[in-house]
Design an enzyme around this catalytic site. Structure first.
Site, PDB file in Angstrom:
ATOM      1  N   LYS A   1       0.852  -1.194   0.000  1.00  0.00           N
ATOM      2  CA  LYS A   1       0.000   0.000   0.000  1.00  0.00           C
ATOM      3  C   LYS A   1       0.886   1.241   0.000  1.00  0.00           C
ATOM      4  CE  LYS A   1      -3.774   2.010   2.740  1.00  0.00           C
ATOM      5  NZ  LYS A   1      -4.557   1.858   3.995  1.00  0.00           N
TER       6      LYS A   1
ATOM      7  N   SER B   1      -9.543   1.540   3.285  1.00  0.00           N
ATOM      8  CA  SER B   1      -8.753   2.354   2.399  1.00  0.00           C
ATOM      9  C   SER B   1      -7.710   1.565   1.590  1.00  0.00           C
ATOM     10  CB  SER B   1      -8.036   3.431   3.209  1.00  0.00           C
ATOM     11  OG  SER B   1      -7.095   2.844   4.093  1.00  0.00           O
TER      12      SER B   1
ATOM     13  N   SER C   1      -9.492  -0.792   7.511  1.00  0.00           N
ATOM     14  CA  SER C   1      -8.980  -0.594   6.146  1.00  0.00           C
ATOM     15  C   SER C   1      -8.248  -1.778   5.533  1.00  0.00           C
ATOM     16  CB  SER C   1      -8.069   0.634   6.098  1.00  0.00           C
ATOM     17  OG  SER C   1      -8.849   1.803   6.114  1.00  0.00           O
TER      18      SER C   1
END
Lengths: 96, 490
Positions: B79, B154, B178
């Site tokens: 990420k 997210s 997330s």
């Protein structure tokens, strides 16, 4: 009771430039969110201690040993403006 | 035959050690898949094919000489909130566009040292703030199961990449759900370990008391394998726990006979889709069939957790994001003096959701309101922890849906922050309390979209968590795959 927020004051504290349209939208949205968030007051009574970290730790120390710092050139390579190995910023203090 | 890039890391690891394939081949298969689907999925913000192949070549010679670590040669995606030395890291924000970290985050450093291969950096909600990936400054990620749907957030890019076969596994971050929520919406396994088990050094901070690095994998054993590499004490993070390194795959197949499973009553109420409820109920029946004792339990302050979270996380964010001031890195918009420069830079560089949370947090921490909002929210946090302590005195693990809904259409909730925040209602309590939790696929709903079941265990009981999840995963035997992927094979 709807929450009244002084958007200009909060934006100044946050150092955040906002358009009039953004201010209008945030005034409405923050009031709705805070109205909902105010629920926390219903159960958070005086005898309940606050929690900042779920798994509290204190006085976490590491051995005091010298280790190399990050290479100055690599760090400064990300800066918008640099002069003589320093970060350069616009005027901070008033000049008489 | 299953393509290399659709296999689990466990399976690929065995093939690598038996010299049936090479890291170079697996890495090439991942990039081939990325080529095939990326224009529709948009999971990546940066790809690094040449550098990845160099790492793969090095991993191959290490594996050939014997004794290579378990993660060696397995391609990974990270990420874009995780710092990678020499690889642009933007946090999905315009304010950090072009930022190249001068150091690695600890989990990536450990993986790299063990021979892992970095494919690229994945798209995410700006500064990890969001539940749909629509808050990325670089455009949304599309759910591989239905390209008109969100992948969750997210860490939506990491979830979508693993679901689409574009990466074998990936790391994300979980501040309020997330990792678990996008894993649920994309039909993969998402693990959020105990707060502090994985070092946050080099994780670009959103809400420091909640931020937890987590894993996206195709199976529970892979999650245990990846966790074993990255968990453990790090002197660079004062909140990292003093736990010895261990192999989390050990005894993962020990079964759950006699395990006490608590079903969280509050997680089956209003707002939970029928397809989610029935799938999760069926998973609970399977736990009972495996020999677990199933009973109902209650986390009475669940409703208040969401309110507390949306005060605590923005408050911490407003403080953490003060560092984006146009001085040391990222965007600068000129101004007559330093204050004007900072104010303009932040106004131009942050997106709508980040501004909303900075404003919310600044207000909640400001003079006159601190006690009523932030102070009270911290007390609710204590009540949440007490809820768990009570539940865990009767049960070994707790079970609930991961998310009240399956994937929803892109654009459906963008104008209604409160509706969007409700996506995290079942995942937030584990962040407020620091407990480890995992989401595994329980099946598909009537629309053909994946449903996730969440299991939560007490602090540092990843062993029980993974053993339960592994047993349930074997019983469910979920083998659904996105049409995007099955169409490629046809």
């Amino acid at each position: 009771m709807p929450v009244e927020i002084d958007i200009d004051h909060v934006a100044r504290l946050a150092r955040l430039e906002l358009s009039d349209e953004e201010k209008g939208r945030l005034r409405t949205q923050l009031a709705v969110i805070l109205d909902n968030a105010a629920k926390v007051g219903e159960v958070a009574t005086e005898d309940v201690p606050p929690t900042a970290y779920a798994i509290p730790r204190s006085n976490v120390l590491r051995p005091d040993e010298l280790t190399p710092s990050l290479p100055v050139e690599e760090v400064l390579a990300n800066a918008p403006e640099v002069e003589d190995d320093r970060f350069k910023v616009p005027r901070i203090v008033e000049v008489e | 035959m299953t393509a290399l890039c659709d296999r689990s890391a466990t399976e690929l690891g065995a093939m690598l050690r038996a010299a049936e394939t090479s890291s170079v081949e697996i890495t090439a298969a991942c990039f081939e898949r990325i080529e095939a689907v990326e224009d529709r999925v948009r999971a990546f913000l940066a790809r690094r094919e040449d550098a990845a192949q160099e790492q793969a070549t090095a991993a191959d010679s290490r594996i050939a000489s014997g004794g290579a670590p378990a993660v060696a040669g397995i391609p990974l995606a990270l990420k874009d909130v995780l710092s990678t030395r020499g690889v642009e890291t933007t946090c999905g924000s315009k304010i950090l566009e072009g930022y190249v970290p001068p150091y690695d985050c600890t989990p990536w450093k450990r993986l790299k040292d063990d021979g892992s291969v970095l494919l690229g950096k994945t798209n995410c909600d700006e500064f990890a703030m969001g539940s749909s990936n629509e808050n990325s400054a670089f455009g949304p990620v599309h759910n591989p199961w239905d390209l008109t749907m969100v992948p969750g957030g997210s860490s939506g890019g990491s979830a979508a990449a693993v679901a689409a076969g574009a990466a074998i596994w990936a790391l994300g971050t979980d501040t309020g759900g997330s990792v678990r929520q996008p894993a649920s919406l994309c039909g993969v396994v998402g693990l959020k370990p105990t707060y502090g088990l994985i070092s946050r050094y080099g994780l670009i901070a959103f809400a420091s008391s909640l931020d937890t690095i987590g894993t996206f994998t195709r199976g529970v054993r892979d999650a245990a394998l990846l966790l074993s590499c990255i968990a453990g004490k790090d002197v660079m993070d004062a909140t990292s726990l003093d736990t010895p390194g261990r192999d989390y795959t050990e005894r993962i197949d020990g079964g759950i006979d006699g395990l006490r499973v608590g079903v969280v009553r509050e997680a089956f109420g209003e707002g939970v889709e029928a397809g989610v409820e029935s799938s999760v109920r069926a998973a609970i029946d399977r736990l009972a069939a495996l020999g677990a004792t199933v009973g109902e339990t209650s986390l009475p302050h669940t409703d208040y957790a969401l309110s507390a979270y949306y005060l605590i996380a923005p408050s911490e964010a407003s403080s953490n994001l003060a560092r984006y001031d146009g001085v040391r890195y990222g965007l600068r918009v000129d101004g007559a003096d330093s204050i004007e420069m900072m104010t303009r830079t932040r106004g131009a560089g942050f997106g709508a959701e980040v501004k909303r949370r900075i404003m919310l947090g600044t207000y909640a921490l400001s003079a006159g309101y601190y006690e009523a909002y932030y102070g009270q929210a911290q007390k609710v946090r204590t009540l949440i922890i007490r809820d768990y302590e009570a539940a865990f005195s009767d049960f070994d693990v707790l079970v609930s849906p991961t998310s009240p809904t399956t994937a929803f259409p892109i654009g459906a909730k963008v104008d209604d922050p409160l509706a969007m925040y409700l996506n995290d209602v079942f995942t937030i309590p584990a962040n407020l309390s620091g407990m480890p939790a995992i989401s595994i696929p329980s099946g598909l709903d009537e629309k053909g979209l994946p449903v996730g079941v969440q299991i939560t265990a007490p602090v540092l009981r990843e062993d029980v968590l993974l053993r339960t999840a592994f047993a349930l995963e074997q019983a469910i035997a979920f083998d659904g795959r996105p049409r995007l992927v099955t169409d490629l094979a046809a």
